[in-house]
Design an enzyme around this catalytic site. Structure first.
Site, mmCIF file in Angstrom:
data_model
loop_
_atom_site.group_PDB
_atom_site.id
_atom_site.type_symbol
_atom_site.label_atom_id
_atom_site.label_comp_id
_atom_site.label_asym_id
_atom_site.label_seq_id
_atom_site.Cartn_x
_atom_site.Cartn_y
_atom_site.Cartn_z
ATOM 1 N N CYS A 145 -0.008 60.712 34.995
ATOM 2 C CA CYS A 145 -1.358 61.215 35.255
ATOM 3 C C CYS A 145 -1.349 62.728 35.101
ATOM 4 O O CYS A 145 -0.522 63.404 35.709
ATOM 5 C CB CYS A 145 -1.767 60.837 36.680
ATOM 6 S SG CYS A 145 -3.323 61.581 37.196
ATOM 7 N N CYS A 203 -2.162 64.432 38.722
ATOM 8 C CA CYS A 203 -1.250 64.420 39.879
ATOM 9 C C CYS A 203 0.200 64.100 39.529
ATOM 10 O O CYS A 203 1.072 64.207 40.383
ATOM 11 C CB CYS A 203 -1.752 63.432 40.930
ATOM 12 S SG CYS A 203 -1.431 61.703 40.525
ATOM 13 N N CYS A 210 -6.541 56.474 38.416
ATOM 14 C CA CYS A 210 -5.188 56.687 38.942
ATOM 15 C C CYS A 210 -5.190 56.298 40.418
ATOM 16 O O CYS A 210 -6.019 56.782 41.181
ATOM 17 C CB CYS A 210 -4.800 58.153 38.769
ATOM 18 S SG CYS A 210 -3.259 58.577 39.618
ATOM 19 N N CYS A 235 -4.469 59.584 42.821
ATOM 20 C CA CYS A 235 -5.430 60.685 43.027
ATOM 21 C C CYS A 235 -6.865 60.284 42.699
ATOM 22 O O CYS A 235 -7.770 61.096 42.831
ATOM 23 C CB CYS A 235 -5.025 61.915 42.214
ATOM 24 S SG CYS A 235 -5.231 61.744 40.436
ATOM 25 N N CYS A 277 -7.859 51.338 27.555
ATOM 26 C CA CYS A 277 -8.304 52.365 26.619
ATOM 27 C C CYS A 277 -8.374 53.665 27.418
ATOM 28 O O CYS A 277 -9.275 53.858 28.222
ATOM 29 C CB CYS A 277 -9.671 51.946 26.084
ATOM 30 S SG CYS A 277 -10.357 53.068 24.885
HETATM 31 ZN ZN LIG Z 1 -3.352 60.868 39.376
#
Ligand SMILES: [Zn+2]
Length: 135
Positions: free
Chosen positions: A49, A52, A98, A101, A123
């Site tokens: 990510c 984060c 995510c 976060c 996607c």
């Molecule tokens: Zn994240």
């Protein structure tokens, strides 16, 4: 939805992210097709990510969907992402966030007939990811 492990204010996210990253990750935007840096990447590694740093996808789950965005048939760990219904744009889609976060990553589509083990296509916007190549 449970509280994010990484919870920052908008001002804190703005300080950490570029304006383009903020617009997609924190405002649910979508980057234009075919411009993302990872669209056709086949480098082996782990996709984290960009907000984060949590591990989200692996290159072994990435496949060439030719849809204009990086596509994965499975998250690295099913707990790494959260799915939630998204009825914007007048259609029923499933948003991918995510889990750590709660930043927006993209959408997941099912049953499109791609020759993958799950028949799913995560996607994901390149700008939401950071590839950490295996050494
Ligand atoms: Zn994240």
């Amino acid at each position: 939805m449970t509280s994010p492990k990484v919870a920052l204010t908008d001002d804190e996210w703005r300080a950490k992210l570029t304006p383009e990253e903020f617009a997609v990750l924190r405002r649910g935007g979508t980057e234009p097709p075919n411009i993302g840096e990872y669209t056709n990447t086949t480098t082996e590694g782990v996709y984290e990510c960009r907000a984060c740093g949590a591990e989200l996808f692996r290159s072994t789950e990435k496949f060439p969907s030719h849809c204009g965005w990086p596509s994965f048939f499975d998250p690295a760990d099913s707990d790494a992402v959260i799915l939630r219904p998204d009825d914007s744009l007048g259609m029923r889609r499933t948003e991918v966030l995510c889990a750590a976060c709660h930043s927006h990553l993209g959408h997941v589509f099912e049953g499109e007939g791609y020759p993958t083990p799950t028949d799913q296509r995560y996607c994901i916007n390149s700008i939401c990811l950071r590839l950490v190549p295996s050494s």
